[in-house]
Design a protein around this motif. Structure first.
Motif, short mmCIF file in Angstrom:
data_model
loop_
_atom_site.label_atom_id
_atom_site.label_comp_id
_atom_site.label_asym_id
_atom_site.label_seq_id
_atom_site.Cartn_x
_atom_site.Cartn_y
_atom_site.Cartn_z
N GLY A 42 1.04 -1.24 -0.10
CA GLY A 42 -0.11 -0.06 -0.11
C GLY A 42 0.87 1.14 0.10
N ARG A 43 0.53 2.08 0.66
CA ARG A 43 1.24 3.56 0.83
C ARG A 43 1.25 3.78 2.01
NH1 ARG A 43 2.87 6.12 -3.84
NH2 ARG A 43 1.91 5.48 -5.67
N VAL B 227 5.34 4.08 -1.36
CA VAL B 227 5.00 2.70 -1.43
C VAL B 227 5.45 1.83 -0.31
CG1 VAL B 227 5.18 0.59 -2.73
CG2 VAL B 227 4.32 2.68 -3.88
N ASP C 60 -3.13 4.80 -8.33
CA ASP C 60 -1.83 4.21 -7.73
C ASP C 60 -1.49 2.91 -8.71
OD1 ASP C 60 -1.63 5.97 -5.88
OD2 ASP C 60 -3.03 4.96 -4.58
N LEU C 61 -2.69 2.06 -8.70
CA LEU C 61 -2.22 0.77 -9.51
C LEU C 61 -1.75 1.05 -10.93
CD1 LEU C 61 -5.26 -1.09 -8.65
CD2 LEU C 61 -3.03 -1.39 -7.54
N LEU D 79 -4.06 0.96 -1.77
CA LEU D 79 -3.69 1.54 -3.07
C LEU D 79 -5.11 1.78 -3.73
CD1 LEU D 79 -0.87 -0.91 -4.43
CD2 LEU D 79 -0.62 1.53 -3.46
N GLU D 80 -5.14 2.68 -4.65
CA GLU D 80 -6.14 3.20 -5.40
C GLU D 80 -6.03 2.95 -6.95
OE1 GLU D 80 -6.91 7.50 -4.48
OE2 GLU D 80 -7.16 7.00 -2.42
#
Length: 224
Positions: free
Chosen positions: A138-139, A147, A210-211, A206-207
């Motif tokens: 995730g972040r 990340v 982001d992906l 992650l959104e």
């Protein structure tokens, strides 16, 4: 229901679980067993009986995180020895980075550099992601939203770990070549602060953007 009927039902559930685990190319999660076995089945009891049945056999039922799989009995592993795939032949640097990720997850690239004292070589993290032993979790909930990295179910499977907390100690790591003199004295071997499949309070998921940015998702034509 008579005792005989109860016993027959129990054996039937064990046989069903055995078939599910045996037929799967991947470890079978507890959730998957719950979904596939009849409603109300005592999964813990079923798995315990199945494990006991295979306890003295050439293959054994082992727990890998929150999943189960059949694996060669440890004392017979030499019979199945084979050369590792080329993608699994990690450099010393990659081994050290993998060890740090395993023991410090969730960890960011900057934290990897601080712990190891050397910036990860270009492509090292990409290589570890390709092995399937490391994933982007995730972040971090800090400015810049870096990340975070962590280990995967495949990591547990390959190293025969039931859970991430079963990681070996410092001397065992050194003996396996996963640590070298470059690792600073403050390197920790305490159990990771987060489970492999759970985000910690310091992380956010992650959104979609982001992906796409990380190359983990490519929108189809017309999508955005």
């Amino acid at each position: 229901m008579s005792d005989a009927d109860e016993q027959e039902k129990g054996l039937s559930l064990v046989r069903m679980a055995e078939a599910l685990v045996f037929a799967s190319s991947e470890p079978v999660s507890v959730k998957a067993l719950e979904e596939r076995l009849p409603e109300g089945a005592n999964i813990a009891a079923v798995v315990q009986e199945l494990a006991a049945h295979y306890g003295a056999r050439g293959v054994q039922l082992v727990k890998l995180g929150e999943a189960y799989a059949f694996r060669t009995a440890p004392d017979l592993a030499f019979l199945c020895a084979r050369e590792e795939e080329s993608k699994r032949k990690l450099s010393r640097a990659a081994q050290e980075v993998l060890a740090i990720i395993a023991y410090h997850q969730p960890v960011t690239r900057a934290e990897l550099e601080e712990i190891r004292g050397v910036e990860p070589a270009r492509g090292t993290l990409d290589l570890l992601l390709e092995t399937g032993w490391v994933k982007i979790r995730g972040r971090r909930r800090v400015p810049g939203r870096p990340v975070t990295y962590g280990t995967t179910q495949d990591f547990l499977d390959h190293f025969n770990l039931s859970a991430i907390g079963d990681l070996p100690g410092m001397e065992e790591l050194k003996g396996a070549g996963l640590l070298s003199a470059r690792i600073p004295a403050h390197f920790s071997i305490a159990p990771p602060s987060a489970q492999a499949d759970e985000l910690s309070d310091e992380e956010e998921p992650l959104e979609a953007d982001d992906l796409e940015e990380l190359g983990l998702f490519t929108p189809r034509d017309g999508e955005k």
